[in-house]
Design a protein around this motif. Structure first.
Motif, PDB file in Angstrom:
ATOM      1  N   VAL A 150       0.823  -1.201   0.000  1.00 20.21           N
ATOM      2  CA  VAL A 150       0.000   0.000   0.000  1.00 20.21           C
ATOM      3  C   VAL A 150       0.864   1.260   0.000  1.00 20.21           C
ATOM      4  O   VAL A 150       0.604   2.212  -0.722  1.00 20.21           O
ATOM      5  N   PHE A 151       1.897   1.228   0.826  1.00 18.93           N
ATOM      6  CA  PHE A 151       2.740   2.405   1.003  1.00 18.93           C
ATOM      7  C   PHE A 151       4.157   2.019   0.581  1.00 18.93           C
ATOM      8  O   PHE A 151       4.963   1.561   1.380  1.00 18.93           O
ATOM      9  N   GLY A 152       4.424   2.150  -0.692  1.00 19.93           N
ATOM     10  CA  GLY A 152       5.688   1.668  -1.240  1.00 19.93           C
ATOM     11  C   GLY A 152       6.773   2.727  -1.235  1.00 19.93           C
ATOM     12  O   GLY A 152       6.582   3.852  -0.771  1.00 19.93           O
ATOM     13  N   ARG A 153       7.918   2.316  -1.763  1.00 18.91           N
ATOM     14  CA  ARG A 153       9.057   3.213  -1.840  1.00 18.91           C
ATOM     15  C   ARG A 153       8.702   4.417  -2.708  1.00 18.91           C
ATOM     16  O   ARG A 153       8.076   4.262  -3.752  1.00 18.91           O
ATOM     17  N   GLY A 154       9.107   5.590  -2.251  1.00 19.08           N
ATOM     18  CA  GLY A 154       8.843   6.794  -3.032  1.00 19.08           C
ATOM     19  C   GLY A 154       7.465   7.391  -2.792  1.00 19.08           C
ATOM     20  O   GLY A 154       7.096   8.345  -3.451  1.00 19.08           O
ATOM     21  N   GLN A 155       6.720   6.843  -1.847  1.00 18.70           N
ATOM     22  CA  GLN A 155       5.423   7.446  -1.531  1.00 18.70           C
ATOM     23  C   GLN A 155       5.554   8.348  -0.319  1.00 18.70           C
ATOM     24  O   GLN A 155       6.408   8.127   0.549  1.00 18.70           O
ATOM     25  N   ALA A 156       4.722   9.360  -0.262  1.00 19.33           N
ATOM     26  CA  ALA A 156       4.748  10.295   0.860  1.00 19.33           C
ATOM     27  C   ALA A 156       3.333  10.773   1.140  1.00 19.33           C
ATOM     28  O   ALA A 156       2.589  11.071   0.212  1.00 19.33           O
ATOM     29  N   VAL A 157       2.964  10.819   2.419  1.00 13.88           N
ATOM     30  CA  VAL A 157       1.631  11.292   2.797  1.00 13.88           C
ATOM     31  C   VAL A 157       1.737  12.204   4.013  1.00 13.88           C
ATOM     32  O   VAL A 157       2.648  12.068   4.824  1.00 13.88           O
ATOM     33  N   SER A 158       0.792  13.116   4.133  1.00 11.23           N
ATOM     34  CA  SER A 158       0.658  13.909   5.353  1.00 11.23           C
ATOM     35  C   SER A 158      -0.252  13.149   6.286  1.00 11.23           C
ATOM     36  O   SER A 158      -1.356  12.778   5.900  1.00 11.23           O
ATOM     37  N   THR A 159       0.205  12.938   7.499  1.00 11.84           N
ATOM     38  CA  THR A 159      -0.621  12.198   8.446  1.00 11.84           C
ATOM     39  C   THR A 159      -0.113  12.479   9.853  1.00 11.84           C
ATOM     40  O   THR A 159       0.651  13.420  10.067  1.00 11.84           O
ATOM     41  N   LEU A 160      -0.569  11.672  10.814  1.00  6.61           N
ATOM     42  CA  LEU A 160      -0.123  11.815  12.195  1.00  6.61           C
ATOM     43  C   LEU A 160       0.789  10.654  12.541  1.00  6.61           C
ATOM     44  O   LEU A 160       0.498   9.511  12.215  1.00  6.61           O
ATOM     45  N   VAL A 161       1.896  10.950  13.211  1.00  5.30           N
ATOM     46  CA  VAL A 161       2.714   9.899  13.822  1.00  5.30           C
ATOM     47  C   VAL A 161       2.771  10.239  15.303  1.00  5.30           C
ATOM     48  O   VAL A 161       3.282  11.299  15.676  1.00  5.30           O
ATOM     49  N   GLY A 162       2.218   9.345  16.115  1.00  2.00           N
ATOM     50  CA  GLY A 162       1.994   9.714  17.506  1.00  2.00           C
ATOM     51  C   GLY A 162       1.027  10.899  17.480  1.00  2.00           C
ATOM     52  O   GLY A 162       0.059  10.910  16.729  1.00  2.00           O
ATOM     53  N   PRO A 163       1.313  11.927  18.260  1.00  2.44           N
ATOM     54  CA  PRO A 163       0.420  13.079  18.233  1.00  2.44           C
ATOM     55  C   PRO A 163       0.866  14.166  17.263  1.00  2.44           C
ATOM     56  O   PRO A 163       0.296  15.246  17.247  1.00  2.44           O
ATOM     57  N   VAL A 164       1.881  13.901  16.480  1.00  2.00           N
ATOM     58  CA  VAL A 164       2.527  14.964  15.707  1.00  2.00           C
ATOM     59  C   VAL A 164       2.155  14.870  14.224  1.00  2.00           C
ATOM     60  O   VAL A 164       2.342  13.828  13.604  1.00  2.00           O
ATOM     61  N   PRO A 165       1.655  15.963  13.648  1.00  2.00           N
ATOM     62  CA  PRO A 165       1.413  15.961  12.200  1.00  2.00           C
ATOM     63  C   PRO A 165       2.751  15.967  11.449  1.00  2.00           C
ATOM     64  O   PRO A 165       3.612  16.802  11.736  1.00  2.00           O
ATOM     65  N   VAL A 166       2.900  15.041  10.532  1.00  2.00           N
ATOM     66  CA  VAL A 166       4.145  14.958   9.768  1.00  2.00           C
ATOM     67  C   VAL A 166       3.827  14.660   8.310  1.00  2.00           C
ATOM     68  O   VAL A 166       2.733  14.226   7.972  1.00  2.00           O
ATOM     69  N   VAL A 167       4.823  14.894   7.470  1.00  2.00           N
ATOM     70  CA  VAL A 167       4.804  14.295   6.145  1.00  2.00           C
ATOM     71  C   VAL A 167       5.673  13.047   6.264  1.00  2.00           C
ATOM     72  O   VAL A 167       6.841  13.129   6.658  1.00  2.00           O
ATOM     73  N   LEU A 168       5.084  11.912   6.005  1.00  2.00           N
ATOM     74  CA  LEU A 168       5.788  10.635   6.129  1.00  2.00           C
ATOM     75  C   LEU A 168       6.155  10.166   4.731  1.00  2.00           C
ATOM     76  O   LEU A 168       5.281  10.005   3.879  1.00  2.00           O
ATOM     77  N   TRP A 169       7.433   9.939   4.526  1.00  2.00           N
ATOM     78  CA  TRP A 169       7.949   9.702   3.173  1.00  2.00           C
ATOM     79  C   TRP A 169       8.789   8.433   3.221  1.00  2.00           C
ATOM     80  O   TRP A 169       9.751   8.360   3.980  1.00  2.00           O
ATOM     81  N   ARG A 170       8.405   7.449   2.439  1.00  2.00           N
ATOM     82  CA  ARG A 170       9.167   6.209   2.414  1.00  2.00           C
ATOM     83  C   ARG A 170      10.230   6.329   1.325  1.00  2.00           C
ATOM     84  O   ARG A 170       9.917   6.472   0.143  1.00  2.00           O
ATOM     85  N   THR A 171      11.499   6.264   1.723  1.00  2.00           N
ATOM     86  CA  THR A 171      12.588   6.460   0.757  1.00  2.00           C
ATOM     87  C   THR A 171      13.246   5.151   0.360  1.00  2.00           C
ATOM     88  O   THR A 171      14.004   5.105  -0.599  1.00  2.00           O
ATOM     89  N   GLY A 172      12.994   4.082   1.099  1.00  2.00           N
ATOM     90  CA  GLY A 172      13.611   2.808   0.758  1.00  2.00           C
ATOM     91  C   GLY A 172      12.832   1.679   1.386  1.00  2.00           C
ATOM     92  O   GLY A 172      11.784   1.892   2.000  1.00  2.00           O
ATOM     93  N   VAL A 173      13.344   0.461   1.228  1.00  2.00           N
ATOM     94  CA  VAL A 173      12.653  -0.702   1.770  1.00  2.00           C
ATOM     95  C   VAL A 173      12.473  -0.550   3.282  1.00  2.00           C
ATOM     96  O   VAL A 173      11.400  -0.781   3.822  1.00  2.00           O
ATOM     97  N   ASP A 174      13.561  -0.148   3.942  1.00  2.00           N
ATOM     98  CA  ASP A 174      13.532  -0.028   5.400  1.00  2.00           C
ATOM     99  C   ASP A 174      13.842   1.393   5.845  1.00  2.00           C
ATOM    100  O   ASP A 174      14.347   1.600   6.953  1.00  2.00           O
TER     101      ASP A 174
END
Lengths: 205, 116
Positions: A150-174
């Motif tokens: 669903v959330f592969g390499r090179g994808q980025a979304v604005s969402t919450l991590v813990g209580p903090v709004p972030v842009v979460l960006w997957r740059t690699g497998v791990d």
């Protein structure tokens, strides 16, 4: 008065997590469930707003060397720069630390058309989380499905991590990049270090 | 936790959203011509239906865009979400049909509705 322009504002910048550099390094977990956290300080970022159907969007895509991503989650990379989708008419252009923010060339491409190009390098900082346990760490505080299908390499979304709004960006497998606002970065870094700590211990069945 | 489907980002947790009150409240064509009562009605008076209600929501920690949602105020079920310039969809064809509630159920369910 001291000549601030000789060195430029960039030389005067302090990253929001400069005080945690040692703590982040000490929080590194090794072993089969390794995970490490580091700051990618002072990356250059430009906020871009333009109607994606306008001619200006085409000129901007040409300046960036990549078409503006059209859907949530998509990114477009060209050279060292990546454009992240933030909204239907809003993008974030991220360039590596030390690179100049491409504000002038994007503003020239926008021309007189409605829209904006703003250097927002100080708005957010970048945290890099990498290691086989990185996804498990994020899943403690992020409700999105982070499975690679669903959330592969090179994808980025604005969402919450813990209580903090972030842009979460997957740059690699791990490997993931998290872009919190600067004033939330300290809290997010401590939240992540706490979430990482259990992976130093053997897994409990 | 509700899953609210943002028209741009897809289903996300309710905590990512802000509520913005009734949708489709038109701005007066000639505000200066309104008397105090009419102005008060425009600013403060809102529908409070039991059942489908068109509301404004905002995806605060996502794309930061306003959109409209059709929500059943009795069941809190989000029947549809749509972009601001799209017309209000009909509430009928969405979701699974349920048996019409008896008058007793209706009274019991009344307090769970309403705005956040």
């Amino acid at each position: 008065m001291a000549d601030l322009t000789a060195t430029g504002p960039a030389a005067l910048r302090r990253s929001p997590l400069a005080h945690l550099t040692d703590a982040l390094r000490a929080a590194t977990v090794t072993g089969p469930r390794a995970v490490a956290l580091a700051e990618w300080p002072c990356a250059a970022m430009v906020s871009l707003r333009v109607d994606p159907a306008s001619p200006a969007a085409g000129r901007i895509a040409q300046a960036l060397g990549a078409t503006l991503p059209a859907r949530c989650g998509r990114t477009a990379s060209a050279g060292s720069r990546t454009t992240l989708w933030l909204g239907p008419d809003e993008w974030l252009v991220v360039a590596p630390p030390g690179a100049p923010a491409p504000t002038a060339e994007l503003a020239a491409a926008l021309g007189e058309e409605p829209g904006s190009v703003v250097d927002v390098s100080a708005n957010r900082t970048v945290l890099e989380l990498r290691g086989p346990a990185a996804r498990q760490v994020l899943e403690k505080g992020c409700a999105l499905d982070l499975h690679p299908r669903v959330f592969g390499r090179g994808q980025a979304v604005s969402t919450l991590v813990g209580p903090v709004p972030v842009v979460l960006w997957r740059t690699g497998v791990d490997s993931y990049r998290l872009l919190p606002r600067s004033s939330f970065a300290d809290h997010l870094a401590r939240w992540l270090m706490d979430a990482m700590s259990e992976y130093a211990l053997p897994e409990v069945d | 936790m509700l899953l609210v489907t943002c028209p741009w980002c897809g289903p996300r947790d309710e905590t990512e959203f802000h509520y913005g009150g009734q949708a489709h409240v038109p701005h007066p064509a000639d505000p200066a011509a309104l008397d105090d009562r009419q102005w008060a009605e425009y600013v403060f008076y809102r529908e409070n239906p039991k059942g489908p209600f068109a509301e404004r929501w905002m995806h605060a920690t996502g794309c930061r865009r306003w959109f409209n949602a059709l929500r059943d105020t009795a069941s809190y079920r989000i029947l549809a979400t749509y972009r601001p310039h799209e017309p209000r969809p009909s509430p009928q064809p969405v979701e699974t049909p349920t048996a019409p509630p008896s008058p007793g159920d209706r009274r019991a369910a009344g307090s769970s509705g309403g705005n956040r």
